[in-house]
Design a protein around this motif. Structure first.
Motif, PDB file in Angstrom:
ATOM      1  N   ILE A   1       0.837  -1.206   0.000  1.00  0.00           N
ATOM      2  CA  ILE A   1       0.000   0.000   0.000  1.00  0.00           C
ATOM      3  C   ILE A   1       0.870   1.253   0.000  1.00  0.00           C
ATOM      4  N   ARG A   2       1.973   1.226   0.731  1.00  0.00           N
ATOM      5  CA  ARG A   2       2.908   2.362   0.703  1.00  0.00           C
ATOM      6  C   ARG A   2       3.330   2.688  -0.724  1.00  0.00           C
ATOM      7  N   ASP A   3       3.689   1.669  -1.505  1.00  0.00           N
ATOM      8  CA  ASP A   3       4.176   1.924  -2.861  1.00  0.00           C
ATOM      9  C   ASP A   3       3.046   2.196  -3.842  1.00  0.00           C
ATOM     10  N   VAL A   4       1.860   1.656  -3.583  1.00  0.00           N
ATOM     11  CA  VAL A   4       0.711   2.017  -4.411  1.00  0.00           C
ATOM     12  C   VAL A   4       0.414   3.506  -4.253  1.00  0.00           C
ATOM     13  N   PHE A   5       0.523   4.032  -3.032  1.00  0.00           N
ATOM     14  CA  PHE A   5       0.363   5.469  -2.826  1.00  0.00           C
ATOM     15  C   PHE A   5       1.394   6.253  -3.620  1.00  0.00           C
ATOM     16  N   ARG A   6       2.583   5.709  -3.747  1.00  0.00           N
ATOM     17  CA  ARG A   6       3.681   6.476  -4.337  1.00  0.00           C
ATOM     18  C   ARG A   6       3.651   6.475  -5.865  1.00  0.00           C
ATOM     19  N   TYR A   7       3.338   5.338  -6.484  1.00  0.00           N
ATOM     20  CA  TYR A   7       3.503   5.187  -7.929  1.00  0.00           C
ATOM     21  C   TYR A   7       2.159   5.200  -8.659  1.00  0.00           C
ATOM     22  N   ARG A   8       2.211   5.725  -9.857  1.00  0.00           N
ATOM     23  CA  ARG A   8       0.996   5.938 -10.643  1.00  0.00           C
ATOM     24  C   ARG A   8       0.364   4.635 -11.130  1.00  0.00           C
ATOM     25  N   GLY A   9       1.178   3.659 -11.525  1.00  0.00           N
ATOM     26  CA  GLY A   9       0.666   2.450 -12.146  1.00  0.00           C
ATOM     27  C   GLY A   9       0.530   1.293 -11.171  1.00  0.00           C
ATOM     28  N   LEU A  10      -0.510   0.493 -11.359  1.00  0.00           N
ATOM     29  CA  LEU A  10      -0.742  -0.704 -10.551  1.00  0.00           C
ATOM     30  C   LEU A  10      -1.219  -1.814 -11.477  1.00  0.00           C
ATOM     31  N   ILE A  11      -0.538  -2.934 -11.439  1.00  0.00           N
ATOM     32  CA  ILE A  11      -0.974  -4.118 -12.176  1.00  0.00           C
ATOM     33  C   ILE A  11      -1.069  -5.272 -11.192  1.00  0.00           C
ATOM     34  N   VAL A  12      -2.207  -5.932 -11.171  1.00  0.00           N
ATOM     35  CA  VAL A  12      -2.417  -7.040 -10.240  1.00  0.00           C
ATOM     36  C   VAL A  12      -2.767  -8.298 -11.033  1.00  0.00           C
ATOM     37  N   GLY A  13      -2.318  -9.421 -10.521  1.00  0.00           N
ATOM     38  CA  GLY A  13      -2.613 -10.698 -11.161  1.00  0.00           C
ATOM     39  C   GLY A  13      -2.782 -11.786 -10.128  1.00  0.00           C
ATOM     40  N   ALA A  14      -3.694 -12.713 -10.404  1.00  0.00           N
ATOM     41  CA  ALA A  14      -3.960 -13.781  -9.442  1.00  0.00           C
ATOM     42  C   ALA A  14      -4.610 -14.954 -10.155  1.00  0.00           C
ATOM     43  N   PRO A  15      -4.484 -16.139  -9.580  1.00  0.00           N
ATOM     44  CA  PRO A  15      -5.193 -17.290 -10.125  1.00  0.00           C
ATOM     45  C   PRO A  15      -6.638 -17.333  -9.633  1.00  0.00           C
ATOM     46  N   THR A  16      -7.421 -18.119 -10.307  1.00  0.00           N
ATOM     47  CA  THR A  16      -8.766 -18.419  -9.835  1.00  0.00           C
ATOM     48  C   THR A  16      -8.668 -19.423  -8.695  1.00  0.00           C
ATOM     49  N   TYR A  17      -9.472 -19.223  -7.674  1.00  0.00           N
ATOM     50  CA  TYR A  17      -9.464 -20.143  -6.534  1.00  0.00           C
ATOM     51  C   TYR A  17     -10.893 -20.309  -6.029  1.00  0.00           C
ATOM     52  N   ASN A  18     -11.348 -21.564  -5.929  1.00  0.00           N
ATOM     53  CA  ASN A  18     -12.718 -21.850  -5.505  1.00  0.00           C
ATOM     54  C   ASN A  18     -13.738 -21.039  -6.313  1.00  0.00           C
ATOM     55  N   ALA A  19     -13.521 -21.016  -7.625  1.00  0.00           N
ATOM     56  CA  ALA A  19     -14.406 -20.321  -8.562  1.00  0.00           C
ATOM     57  C   ALA A  19     -14.501 -18.821  -8.267  1.00  0.00           C
ATOM     58  N   GLY A  20     -13.469 -18.301  -7.614  1.00  0.00           N
ATOM     59  CA  GLY A  20     -13.424 -16.879  -7.325  1.00  0.00           C
ATOM     60  C   GLY A  20     -11.999 -16.382  -7.418  1.00  0.00           C
ATOM     61  N   LEU A  21     -11.682 -15.367  -6.646  1.00  0.00           N
ATOM     62  CA  LEU A  21     -10.369 -14.739  -6.696  1.00  0.00           C
ATOM     63  C   LEU A  21      -9.496 -15.253  -5.559  1.00  0.00           C
ATOM     64  N   TYR A  22      -8.253 -15.501  -5.867  1.00  0.00           N
ATOM     65  CA  TYR A  22      -7.254 -15.912  -4.876  1.00  0.00           C
ATOM     66  C   TYR A  22      -7.366 -15.031  -3.629  1.00  0.00           C
ATOM     67  N   HIS A  23      -7.434 -15.664  -2.452  1.00  0.00           N
ATOM     68  CA  HIS A  23      -7.850 -14.973  -1.233  1.00  0.00           C
ATOM     69  C   HIS A  23      -6.990 -13.758  -0.911  1.00  0.00           C
ATOM     70  N   GLU A  24      -5.662 -13.896  -0.926  1.00  0.00           N
ATOM     71  CA  GLU A  24      -4.800 -12.784  -0.530  1.00  0.00           C
ATOM     72  C   GLU A  24      -4.948 -11.586  -1.457  1.00  0.00           C
ATOM     73  N   MET A  25      -5.231 -11.833  -2.729  1.00  0.00           N
ATOM     74  CA  MET A  25      -5.473 -10.718  -3.642  1.00  0.00           C
ATOM     75  C   MET A  25      -6.806 -10.052  -3.320  1.00  0.00           C
ATOM     76  N   GLU A  26      -7.797 -10.849  -2.970  1.00  0.00           N
ATOM     77  CA  GLU A  26      -9.090 -10.283  -2.570  1.00  0.00           C
ATOM     78  C   GLU A  26      -8.910  -9.360  -1.357  1.00  0.00           C
ATOM     79  N   VAL A  27      -8.100  -9.809  -0.410  1.00  0.00           N
ATOM     80  CA  VAL A  27      -7.851  -9.000   0.789  1.00  0.00           C
ATOM     81  C   VAL A  27      -7.156  -7.690   0.410  1.00  0.00           C
ATOM     82  N   LEU A  28      -6.120  -7.766  -0.430  1.00  0.00           N
ATOM     83  CA  LEU A  28      -5.405  -6.554  -0.825  1.00  0.00           C
ATOM     84  C   LEU A  28      -6.333  -5.572  -1.528  1.00  0.00           C
ATOM     85  N   LEU A  29      -7.143  -6.038  -2.448  1.00  0.00           N
ATOM     86  CA  LEU A  29      -8.047  -5.138  -3.163  1.00  0.00           C
ATOM     87  C   LEU A  29      -9.052  -4.505  -2.206  1.00  0.00           C
TER      88      LEU A  29
END
Length: 368
Positions: A299-327
């Motif tokens: 989050i510190r670096d997301v505040f600092r930099y203009r661009g953000l690219i996120v990627g994750a696998p599908t898990y339990n027909a949804g989004l990978y848990h740790e990525m869901e938490v970050l978003l």
């Protein structure tokens, strides 16, 4: 064993550092500890500026007793009622029965909730611009609601041009003997830890921070005495400008790539994305595994930099848990002015990409 430092001849630092703490607010890693700062002004009337966290009460009370030198304090100024700064209010009220407690209306509303103590006849309620005369030192009160609690205020000492800023301009990191920011070679990367502190603790409240900065803009400030981190004395303009930029959600050119991965395949895709960005000429690129790096650093670096690219696998027909938490955390910070891209991977149920897009469409609203 007392450990106090002079800010000026009559203004003393009486805080303490905690290096045992693992998680600040039981959420944020503090590998280099954290400082809890309190100050004493010795004058015709004596004032204590905030208290400390219960984890350092013994050291704090020893420091305070030494600084007072047998004097009975006239006032305790409470700029912020968060427990890591107000834990010793009741004890000080017991030790010094003639001491009055200074705060605003919201301060005392919270104090009545936190402590079962009789405040009858012991409170001084202040408003914007009120002045408390200690003799040589005059204290002017600046209301700073939602920086980052509703009762927060700052106190400006006009003789030496000192701002007691509560949590504003604070930083993670214990004080390693040095109290002023120019006394050491910055072993903990204080500006980086100041960014991490701001983005995770204060960052949601950019508009209130801007309102507070406008109030301070006409003041000469020689020292910033925050309740965490060093006393800022050198490069104060730089510190204030950094706060201004962060609270405006201004960004530097750069890219944060963060990914979740179970077996390494999504990570390989992230490496391809990073290589393409580098070939395109982007210089500042940082990559994070969301399951390995604590999200406060991301989050510190997301505040600092203009661009953000996120990627994750599908898990339990949804989004990978740790990525869901970050978003979810990013959405809660209300960060603005970003470009965002996303990618995903799957074997038999491709849902990750659609879920990330849904997050951006409904909660983040970044430029895709």
């Amino acid at each position: 064993m007392q450990n106090i430092r002079n800010i000026t001849d009559k203004i003393l630092w009486v805080g303490a550092s905690d290096r045992r703490l693992h998680l600040f607010e039981n959420m944020f890693p503090v590998p280099d500890g954290v400082a809890y700062n309190s100050y004493v002004i010795l004058d015709e009337k004596t004032a204590i500026m905030d208290t400390a966290d219960s984890s350092v009460t013994r050291q704090y009370l020893e420091n305070l007793t030494a600084a007072l030198g047998g004097r009975q304090p006239d006032y305790l100024v409470v700029n912020h009622m968060e427990p890591d700064h107000c834990a010793d209010i009741a004890e000080l009220a017991r030790l010094y029965p003639s001491m009055q407690i200074v705060g605003n209306q919201k301060t005392f509303g919270l104090m009545n909730q936190f402590y079962n103590m009789d405040l009858e006849g012991r409170t001084v309620a202040v408003k914007e611009g009120d002045v408390l005369d200690l003799g040589e030192h005059k204290l002017t009160f600046v209301m700073a609601p939602m920086v980052h609690w509703p009762e927060a205020m700052m106190t400006y000492e006009s003789t030496h041009k000192i701002l007691f800023s509560a949590d504003a301009f604070g930083s993670f990191g214990a004080l390693d003997g040095a109290v002023f920011n120019d006394e050491n070679l910055d072993p903990h990367g204080l500006h980086s830890e100041m960014r991490r502190y701001y983005s995770n603790i204060v960052g949601k409240y950019g508009t209130p921070v801007q309102n507070a900065l406008k109030k301070l803009s006409g003041l000469q400030i020689n020292y910033i005495c925050s309740t965490h981190g060093p006393v800022w004395h050198e490069n104060i303009d730089r510190v204030v400008k950094l706060y201004d930029r962060m609270s405006r959600y201004e960004t530097d050119p750069g890219l944060v790539i963060c990914y979740g991965t179970m077996y390494g395949n999504t990570e390989r895709a992230a490496e391809v994305v990073a290589a393409a960005a580098s070939r395109a000429g982007l210089k500042d690129i940082v990559m994070y595994n969301v399951s390995k790096t604590h999200h406060s650093y991301i989050i510190r670096d997301v505040f600092r930099y203009r661009g953000l690219i996120v990627g994750a696998p599908t898990y339990n027909a949804g989004l990978y848990h740790e990525m869901e938490v970050l978003l979810s955390e990013l959405a809660g910070k209300d960060i603005k002015n970003h470009c965002m891209g996303w990618f995903g991977s799957y074997a038999w149920a491709g849902k990750a990409v659609a879920k990330i897009k849904e997050w951006n469409d409904t909660r983040l609203h970044y430029e895709a």
